[in-house]
Design an enzyme around this catalytic site. Sequence first.
Site, PDB file in Angstrom:
ATOM      1  N   GLY A 234     -10.823  11.426 -10.734  1.00 44.36           N
ATOM      2  CA  GLY A 234      -9.508  11.192 -10.144  1.00 44.36           C
ATOM      3  C   GLY A 234      -8.549  10.579 -11.139  1.00 44.36           C
ATOM      4  N   ALA A 235      -7.250  10.694 -10.824  1.00 49.15           N
ATOM      5  CA  ALA A 235      -6.218  10.127 -11.698  1.00 49.15           C
ATOM      6  C   ALA A 235      -5.062   9.559 -10.868  1.00 49.15           C
ATOM      7  CB  ALA A 235      -5.694  11.181 -12.672  1.00 49.15           C
ATOM      8  N   GLY A 236      -5.350   9.228  -9.592  1.00 54.97           N
ATOM      9  CA  GLY A 236      -4.335   8.633  -8.722  1.00 54.97           C
ATOM     10  C   GLY A 236      -4.207   7.139  -8.950  1.00 54.97           C
ATOM     11  N   GLY A 237      -3.638   6.444  -7.956  1.00 55.26           N
ATOM     12  CA  GLY A 237      -3.358   5.013  -8.102  1.00 55.26           C
ATOM     13  C   GLY A 237      -4.584   4.163  -8.372  1.00 55.26           C
ATOM     14  N   ALA A 238      -5.662   4.388  -7.602  1.00 54.30           N
ATOM     15  CA  ALA A 238      -6.891   3.602  -7.795  1.00 54.30           C
ATOM     16  C   ALA A 238      -7.499   3.887  -9.157  1.00 54.30           C
ATOM     17  CB  ALA A 238      -7.888   3.911  -6.682  1.00 54.30           C
TER      18      ALA A 238
ATOM     19  N   ASN B 130       0.195  -3.861  -6.331  1.00 55.17           N
ATOM     20  CA  ASN B 130      -0.307  -3.924  -4.954  1.00 55.17           C
ATOM     21  C   ASN B 130      -0.228  -5.336  -4.379  1.00 55.17           C
ATOM     22  OD1 ASN B 130      -2.495  -5.062  -6.414  1.00 55.17           O
ATOM     23  ND2 ASN B 130      -3.907  -4.493  -4.790  1.00 55.17           N
TER      24      ASN B 130
ATOM     25  N   THR C 292       0.863  -1.173   0.000  1.00 53.33           N
ATOM     26  CA  THR C 292       0.000   0.000   0.000  1.00 53.33           C
ATOM     27  C   THR C 292       0.906   1.231   0.000  1.00 53.33           C
ATOM     28  OG1 THR C 292      -1.896   1.023   1.076  1.00 53.33           O
ATOM     29  CG2 THR C 292      -0.274  -0.026   2.533  1.00 53.33           C
TER      30      THR C 292
ATOM     31  N   LYS D  68       3.702   1.230  -3.844  1.00 59.11           N
ATOM     32  CA  LYS D  68       3.177   0.545  -5.025  1.00 59.11           C
ATOM     33  C   LYS D  68       4.007   0.742  -6.301  1.00 59.11           C
ATOM     34  CE  LYS D  68      -1.686   0.339  -3.625  1.00 59.11           C
ATOM     35  NZ  LYS D  68      -3.072   0.555  -4.047  1.00 59.11           N
TER      36      LYS D  68
END
Length: 282
Positions: free
Chosen positions: A130-134, A91, A66, A70
């Site tokens: 959003g444009a993060g990891g998820a 992950n 986490t 990652k």
Amino acid sequence: MKNYRAELTGVFGDPVDDNPTGVVEEAAFAAKNLNYRYLTIKVLPEDLGKAMDSVKIFGMKGINLTMPHKIKVLPYLDELSPAAEIIGAVNTVIQKEGKLFGENTDGKGFVTALKNSGETLDKKNVTILGAGGAARAIAVECALNGAAHINIINRSIEKGEELASLIQMKTDSSAKYLNWKNNMAIPSDTDILINATSIGFSPNVTDKPDIDYTTITPEMCVCDVIFNPAETIFLKSAAENGAKTITGLGMLVQQAALNFTLWTGVEAPVDVMEDALKKEFE
């Protein structure tokens, strides 16, 4: 003869105190009568290399990663799955005969939960907040599962454009970046809308993404990656407009189920895992 040595799995992160995955995995190990343990371990960024060596030294079956590991874990891995290679983040790690294989189950967990609800991604238009990891993992898996087009709504232009470009170049889906303005309108041709930000996550349960909720229609399926609380203000507002909604619990459970099978080779007891997670947040 009794075997007192448990097979080890776990998670490396910093912080990691609020990660509930261990509860879910331990419930599954018990249900399947497997002598496995899931360890929740704080690993500082500067110690990640040593920690990954320990996965091999201890003969661990694998490890979850986490924040903030990652992406930084990639140099320590021997091989990546095709999806993890495109996403550029891992992950889940599987250890076999001293080799470390990297996988990303974030997006796969989301897609499985979506399909289990009766939805399909084939030829669908997807809009992601959003444009993060998820968001990155979900966007790639949606594209690999047949989405026709993906809109990326994000405040950071650089991150949003980079993710849209990645989808365009590495998958068969088309993609477009939309700059997140105040009271952002959701494109009217959206079939599936996904909040992939942390807005609304406990303790900030009264927060919701800054979008024009009147542009959500009954034809849309609206999903949230947040699992605590499961019924976010975002989902409640979407439901008031007649949209079908899917909570983040399914994604987390399906992701944990994938990890379970990758490490044990046994089919995951999904119902047991779901019950364990729900009890955590009652």
